[in-house]
Motif scaffolding. Structure first.
Motif, mmCIF file in Angstrom:
data_model
loop_
_atom_site.group_PDB
_atom_site.id
_atom_site.type_symbol
_atom_site.label_atom_id
_atom_site.label_comp_id
_atom_site.label_asym_id
_atom_site.label_seq_id
_atom_site.Cartn_x
_atom_site.Cartn_y
_atom_site.Cartn_z
ATOM 1 N N THR A 185 -38.207 67.954 50.719
ATOM 2 C CA THR A 185 -38.168 69.412 50.773
ATOM 3 C C THR A 185 -39.257 69.937 49.846
ATOM 4 O O THR A 185 -40.051 69.174 49.305
ATOM 5 C CB THR A 185 -36.780 69.974 50.423
ATOM 6 O OG1 THR A 185 -36.760 71.377 50.733
ATOM 7 C CG2 THR A 185 -36.429 69.776 48.949
ATOM 8 N N GLY A 186 -39.310 71.251 49.659
ATOM 9 C CA GLY A 186 -40.336 71.852 48.808
ATOM 10 C C GLY A 186 -40.835 73.148 49.414
ATOM 11 O O GLY A 186 -40.579 73.457 50.579
ATOM 12 N N SER A 187 -41.557 73.921 48.623
ATOM 13 C CA SER A 187 -42.044 75.216 49.085
ATOM 14 C C SER A 187 -43.256 75.103 49.989
ATOM 15 O O SER A 187 -43.412 75.845 50.948
ATOM 16 C CB SER A 187 -42.386 76.098 47.876
ATOM 17 O OG SER A 187 -41.239 76.342 47.091
ATOM 18 N N ASN A 188 -44.139 74.162 49.677
ATOM 19 C CA ASN A 188 -45.365 73.978 50.459
ATOM 20 C C ASN A 188 -45.625 72.491 50.689
ATOM 21 O O ASN A 188 -45.315 71.663 49.843
ATOM 22 C CB ASN A 188 -46.566 74.572 49.713
ATOM 23 C CG ASN A 188 -46.380 76.037 49.383
ATOM 24 O OD1 ASN A 188 -46.228 76.862 50.276
ATOM 25 N ND2 ASN A 188 -46.373 76.368 48.101
ATOM 26 N N GLY A 189 -46.202 72.167 51.829
ATOM 27 C CA GLY A 189 -46.655 70.807 52.078
ATOM 28 C C GLY A 189 -45.619 69.829 52.596
ATOM 29 O O GLY A 189 -45.906 68.631 52.702
ATOM 30 N N LYS A 190 -44.431 70.315 52.950
ATOM 31 C CA LYS A 190 -43.379 69.395 53.418
ATOM 32 C C LYS A 190 -43.802 68.619 54.650
ATOM 33 O O LYS A 190 -43.681 67.392 54.708
ATOM 34 C CB LYS A 190 -42.103 70.186 53.756
ATOM 35 C CG LYS A 190 -41.401 70.837 52.601
ATOM 36 C CD LYS A 190 -40.097 71.474 53.040
ATOM 37 C CE LYS A 190 -40.275 72.632 54.004
ATOM 38 N NZ LYS A 190 -41.009 73.780 53.430
ATOM 39 N N THR A 191 -44.262 69.344 55.653
ATOM 40 C CA THR A 191 -44.573 68.693 56.927
ATOM 41 C C THR A 191 -45.767 67.756 56.799
ATOM 42 O O THR A 191 -45.751 66.640 57.330
ATOM 43 C CB THR A 191 -44.816 69.752 58.015
ATOM 44 O OG1 THR A 191 -43.637 70.552 58.166
ATOM 45 C CG2 THR A 191 -45.145 69.095 59.347
ATOM 46 N N THR A 192 -46.802 68.179 56.081
ATOM 47 C CA THR A 192 -47.965 67.312 55.881
ATOM 48 C C THR A 192 -47.569 66.046 55.136
ATOM 49 O O THR A 192 -47.966 64.928 55.510
ATOM 50 C CB THR A 192 -49.061 68.057 55.100
ATOM 51 O OG1 THR A 192 -49.508 69.180 55.863
ATOM 52 C CG2 THR A 192 -50.249 67.141 54.824
ATOM 53 N N THR A 193 -46.761 66.191 54.083
ATOM 54 C CA THR A 193 -46.312 65.027 53.306
ATOM 55 C C THR A 193 -45.483 64.097 54.177
ATOM 56 O O THR A 193 -45.638 62.873 54.135
ATOM 57 C CB THR A 193 -45.500 65.470 52.083
ATOM 58 O OG1 THR A 193 -46.294 66.353 51.282
ATOM 59 C CG2 THR A 193 -45.071 64.280 51.239
ATOM 60 N N LYS A 194 -44.596 64.669 54.972
ATOM 61 C CA LYS A 194 -43.763 63.863 55.868
ATOM 62 C C LYS A 194 -44.612 63.082 56.851
ATOM 63 O O LYS A 194 -44.370 61.889 57.087
ATOM 64 C CB LYS A 194 -42.778 64.780 56.601
ATOM 65 C CG LYS A 194 -41.885 64.099 57.631
ATOM 66 C CD LYS A 194 -42.371 64.350 59.058
ATOM 67 C CE LYS A 194 -42.406 65.822 59.364
ATOM 68 N NZ LYS A 194 -42.893 66.092 60.730
ATOM 69 N N GLU A 195 -45.625 63.724 57.401
ATOM 70 C CA GLU A 195 -46.494 63.049 58.362
ATOM 71 C C GLU A 195 -47.297 61.930 57.699
ATOM 72 O O GLU A 195 -47.506 60.865 58.285
ATOM 73 C CB GLU A 195 -47.435 64.061 59.020
ATOM 74 C CG GLU A 195 -46.746 65.092 59.898
ATOM 75 C CD GLU A 195 -46.106 64.496 61.139
ATOM 76 O OE1 GLU A 195 -46.432 63.353 61.504
ATOM 77 O OE2 GLU A 195 -45.260 65.181 61.759
ATOM 78 N N LEU A 196 -47.743 62.164 56.472
ATOM 79 C CA LEU A 196 -48.487 61.137 55.747
ATOM 80 C C LEU A 196 -47.599 59.939 55.427
ATOM 81 O O LEU A 196 -48.004 58.778 55.592
ATOM 82 C CB LEU A 196 -49.056 61.721 54.450
ATOM 83 C CG LEU A 196 -50.253 62.666 54.590
ATOM 84 C CD1 LEU A 196 -50.508 63.393 53.282
ATOM 85 C CD2 LEU A 196 -51.504 61.896 55.010
ATOM 86 N N ILE A 197 -46.386 60.203 54.959
ATOM 87 C CA ILE A 197 -45.441 59.125 54.644
ATOM 88 C C ILE A 197 -45.136 58.323 55.906
ATOM 89 O O ILE A 197 -45.105 57.085 55.883
ATOM 90 C CB ILE A 197 -44.150 59.698 54.027
ATOM 91 C CG1 ILE A 197 -44.435 60.282 52.643
ATOM 92 C CG2 ILE A 197 -43.062 58.627 53.935
ATOM 93 C CD1 ILE A 197 -43.282 61.070 52.057
ATOM 94 N N ASN A 198 -44.928 59.027 56.996
ATOM 95 C CA ASN A 198 -44.632 58.349 58.255
ATOM 96 C C ASN A 198 -45.816 57.486 58.707
ATOM 97 O O ASN A 198 -45.635 56.351 59.169
ATOM 98 C CB ASN A 198 -44.291 59.378 59.331
ATOM 99 C CG ASN A 198 -43.767 58.747 60.606
ATOM 100 O OD1 ASN A 198 -43.022 57.767 60.572
ATOM 101 N ND2 ASN A 198 -44.156 59.292 61.745
ATOM 102 N N ALA A 199 -47.023 58.013 58.555
ATOM 103 C CA ALA A 199 -48.218 57.257 58.944
ATOM 104 C C ALA A 199 -48.341 55.979 58.127
ATOM 105 O O ALA A 199 -48.670 54.917 58.661
ATOM 106 C CB ALA A 199 -49.464 58.127 58.761
ATOM 107 N N VAL A 200 -48.055 56.084 56.837
ATOM 108 C CA VAL A 200 -48.159 54.925 55.944
ATOM 109 C C VAL A 200 -47.070 53.898 56.246
ATOM 110 O O VAL A 200 -47.344 52.704 56.441
ATOM 111 C CB VAL A 200 -48.092 55.366 54.472
ATOM 112 C CG1 VAL A 200 -47.915 54.165 53.548
ATOM 113 C CG2 VAL A 200 -49.353 56.136 54.088
#
Length: 418
Positions: free
Chosen positions: A96-111
């Motif tokens: 969760t978080g105020s900004n960057g949730k979706t980008t972070t999720k996509e990066l984690i998933n890619a890794v």
């Protein structure tokens, strides 16, 4: 029929749908209700299109042998997701978080998908409906789940944690988003930190940015994994470049603010034994979409499109980053920020003051809130006024930052930038 009975039917195919336009064969159709629709009315169509059963909560739409009548369809969906989660033995990461949730999720998933079969939130389906649907999309083949959780008021993250029961949790940041619902920045911190409360109470693990004082304070009594000191920010001109274990990683993400999103993915990937070579490959091949941190070349203009959403914190970060990019001619197009409550006028004026200070070649403010602000730069009450101006005054040889809240849909201006 009990949740256990419905679960038995669900496990025959592990399929759940809520939209008759996307019905899959043998799925369970949940007839959800909204302000402007009643899913019960589509139960018959869902069955016709191939659904095995339709879950309804209005008896008049009952079809013998094909519908399951429950007291509340939404609550049944949520309870089924909880039941399914209780049966899963794989690790689940909650974000969760105020900004960057979706980008972070996509990066984690890619890794993580470099080594594991992952299931992650699709897009930003991160609310009281999206989280259950994501949990129910986890099949026996999955090895790790990645769940994005959004909120615009307190107790929402607490509720979503009760469904997703994450083993690991990460909060991207605490910013001035949804101030109206949270009741100010302190309410944002309290609401987002409900993830930490869950992790502490259940002896789970937090991923922590050691340079974020709030994260450090709130996780004092929590098991945690810290960002590696080997992960260093190098530059963002315009794309973020970092060093990890002396290996250079060149991302396709703009803005220094994306450094922590990348660092979180590296930290989690390292914990799950992803090699640095695979981490580098995953990050360097991740291309942002859906109006997030996109760089688009159009004729002789370079467009930095970040128009999926905006709040004062992300707007400030975007402006600061854009000011540092080494381009000769710069244009900024900023759209209104929503859900700021009583702080709306003040926060818009702050952004105007900041943007004006940078003295970009062109600065355009769009929307009723920005129109109230005091500035010598151009203001437009609505998108139509902006469109007409851009058509009559074409932008040439410019680097253009476009940022605004989702409701402004500023990406529409791309059509008129020639």
């Amino acid at each position: 029929m009990t949740i256990a009975d419905i679960y038995k039917i669900y496990t025959e195919h592990f399929l759940v749908d809520t939209d008759t336009r996307k019905i899959r064969p043998n799925t369970l159709f949940f007839a959800l209700k909204g302000d402007n629709f009643n899913g019960n009315k589509f139960a018959k169509e869902a069955i016709k299109l191939g659904a095995k059963y339709a879950i309804i909560d209005e008896a008049e739409y009952k079809i013998s042998g094909k519908t399951i009548l429950v007291a509340n369809v939404l609550e049944t969906l949520q309870n089924l997701a909880k039941y399914h989660r209780s049966k899963l033995t794989i690790p689940v990461i909650g974000l969760t978080g105020s900004n960057g949730k979706t980008t972070t999720k996509e990066l984690i998933n890619a890794v993580l998908s470099k080594k594991y079969k992952t299931t992650a939130t699709i897009g930003n389906l991160n609310n009281h409906i999206g989280v259950p649907l994501t949990i129910l999309s986890i099949t026996p083949k999955a090895e790790i789940g990645i769940i994005e959780m959004g909120a615009n008021h307190q107790k929402e993250i607490e509720f979503l944690c009760s469904i997703s029961t994450p083993d690991f949790g990460y909060i991207t940041n605490f910013g001035k988003a949804h101030l109206e619902g949270f009741g100010g920045i302190n309410g944002v911190i309290k609401g987002k930190s409900e993830l930490y409360t869950y992790l502490i109470n259940n002896d789970k693990t937090a991923i922590v940015n050691p340079y974020d004082a709030i994260q450090v304070e709130k996780t004092e009594n929590c098991k945690k994994i810290l960002f590696s000191s080997d992960t260093q920010f190098l530059e963002a001109d315009p794309f973020v470049k970092i060093s990890h274990q002396n290996i250079i990683i060149k991302s396709n993400l703009i803005g220094k603010y994306n450094y922590t999103n990348i660092a979180a993915a590296i930290t989690i990937g390292t914990y799950f034994n992803i090699s640095i070579e695979n981490i580098k490959d995953a990050i360097e091949n991740y291309i942002p979409t859906n109006n997030r941190s996109q760089v688009i070349k159009k004729d002789d203009n370079i467009i930095f499109l970040d128009a999926y959403n905006a709040n004062p914190t992300s707007m400030e970060a975007a402006l600061e980053n854009f000011s540092l990019i080494k381009e000769k001619s710069k244009t900024v197009i900023l759209g209104d920020m929503f859900e700021l409550g009583i702080e709306t006028d003040e926060e818009h004026q702050k952004i105007v003051n900041l943007s004006d200070k940078y003295s970009f070649d062109n600065t355009f403010y769009v929307g009723e809130h920005f129109f109230k602000a005091s500035t010598t730069n151009k203001k437009f009450k609505n998108f139509e006024e902006l469109k007409n101006y851009v058509i009559k005054n074409p932008l040439k040889n410019q680097s253009i930052l476009i940022k605004g809240s989702r409701g402004m849909q500023l990406e529409r201006v791309l059509e008129f930038i020639t």
